[in-house]
Enzyme design. Structure first.
Site, mmCIF file in Angstrom:
data_model
loop_
_atom_site.group_PDB
_atom_site.id
_atom_site.type_symbol
_atom_site.label_atom_id
_atom_site.label_comp_id
_atom_site.label_asym_id
_atom_site.label_seq_id
_atom_site.Cartn_x
_atom_site.Cartn_y
_atom_site.Cartn_z
ATOM 1 N N GLY A 1 0.662 -1.076 -0.031
ATOM 2 C CA GLY A 1 -0.084 -0.007 0.146
ATOM 3 C C GLY A 1 0.878 1.266 -0.126
ATOM 4 C CB ILE B 1 -1.246 4.581 6.403
ATOM 5 C CG1 ILE B 1 -2.425 5.310 6.866
ATOM 6 C CG2 ILE B 1 -0.206 3.932 7.549
ATOM 7 C CD1 ILE B 1 -3.291 4.313 7.862
ATOM 8 C CE1 TYR C 1 -11.356 -0.627 5.955
ATOM 9 C CE2 TYR C 1 -12.526 0.016 7.811
ATOM 10 C CZ TYR C 1 -11.516 -0.072 6.975
ATOM 11 O OH TYR C 1 -10.264 0.656 7.535
#
Length: 261
Positions: free
Chosen positions: A9, A14, A155
């Site tokens: 990611g 982040i 999620y």
């Protein structure tokens, strides 16, 4: 001492903030994402997960010092299951042999404050059973029969399940027994494109602030806040913390679960 890190990611949010910090400190970072980084793979697929392991091994010379599974989706779609849960596990387990070559191996992943919210019981059970085929089918059914009540259930289920996976795995011979601390950060509201609309209005900011009492960053924290915590957890200086899910949420979890130690 410079170290070699793998961060999934890494193209945004982040993961990007963490990779930038580590590189700024002189470390080597192998970023993983769908675009704009070093290793381009799709972690929703078996091929992408296998390619990650091969490329990380080749690019690192066979040894890495830390793995951080940050890649994730918040959308109510089956791909969220593939990335947030099965992709994170495949990343950590697939790269664990490379960690074994480090004198100070570390690993971490990103859960979420949403892990304490309502989950879909069937999907959650399929995740914990490691049944990716069933989990994807259940997620597809949730998506097709979308309701306001079920909007975040995919999620939430993935983030709760990955936190439980970590708690179960961290003390085992494969991790703690091999000298590899395994921890998680559970962020609250972070400044991202997804939260920009809410943060743009006074009413939205007030609503978010009401759920996070700490005044340190206002109603939402920058991506650097959880990234800084992750950097410490996977640094050589972390010599005693493992199996922990640390909420970086401005106090929201403490406000919502005051009776939980």
């Amino acid at each position: 001492m410079t170290r070699t890190y793998v961060v999934t990611g890494a193209a945004s949010g982040i993961g990007h903030a963490l990779a930038a910090r580590l590189r700024g400190e002189g470390h080597t970072v192998l970023g993983v994402d769908l675009r704009d980084t070093d290793i381009l793979v799709d972690l929703t697929t078996a091929q992408g997960r296998a390619d990650l392991v091969v490329q990380a091994g080749e690019r690192s010379g066979g040894r890495i010092d830390a793995v951080v599974a940050v890649a994730g989706l918040a959308a109510p779609v089956p791909a969220t299951v593939g990335v947030n849960y099965f992709g994170a596990i495949a990343t950590l387990e697939g790269l664990r042999p490379l960690l074994a070559e480090s004198p100070a191996p570390r690993a971490a992943l990103v859960s979420s404050l949403a892990a304490i919210d309502r989950v879909d019981p069937d999907l959650h059970a399929a995740l914990l059973a490691g049944d990716e085929v069933r989990a994807l089918a259940l997620a597809a059914a949730i998506t097709e029969a979308w309701t306001a009540e079920s909007e975040n259930s995919i999620y939430n289920s993935t983030k709760n399940a990955i936190a439980l996976w970590l708690r179960a795995q961290a003390p085992t011979p494969a991790w703690a027994g091999a000298g590899i601390p395994l921890n998680a950060v559970a962020p609250g509201v972070i400044e991202t494109p997804m939260t920009a609309e809410v943060l743009a209005s006074e009413e939205g900011r007030a609503m978010l602030a009401a759920g996070a009492p700490a005044p340190l960053n206002g109603p939402a924290a920058p991506p650097t806040a959880p990234a800084d915590l992750l950097a410490w957890l996977v640094g050589a200086e972390n010599t005693y913390v493992t199996g922990q899910i640390i909420f970086a949420d401005g106090g929201a979890e403490a406000l919502r679960r005051p009776g939980v130690v």
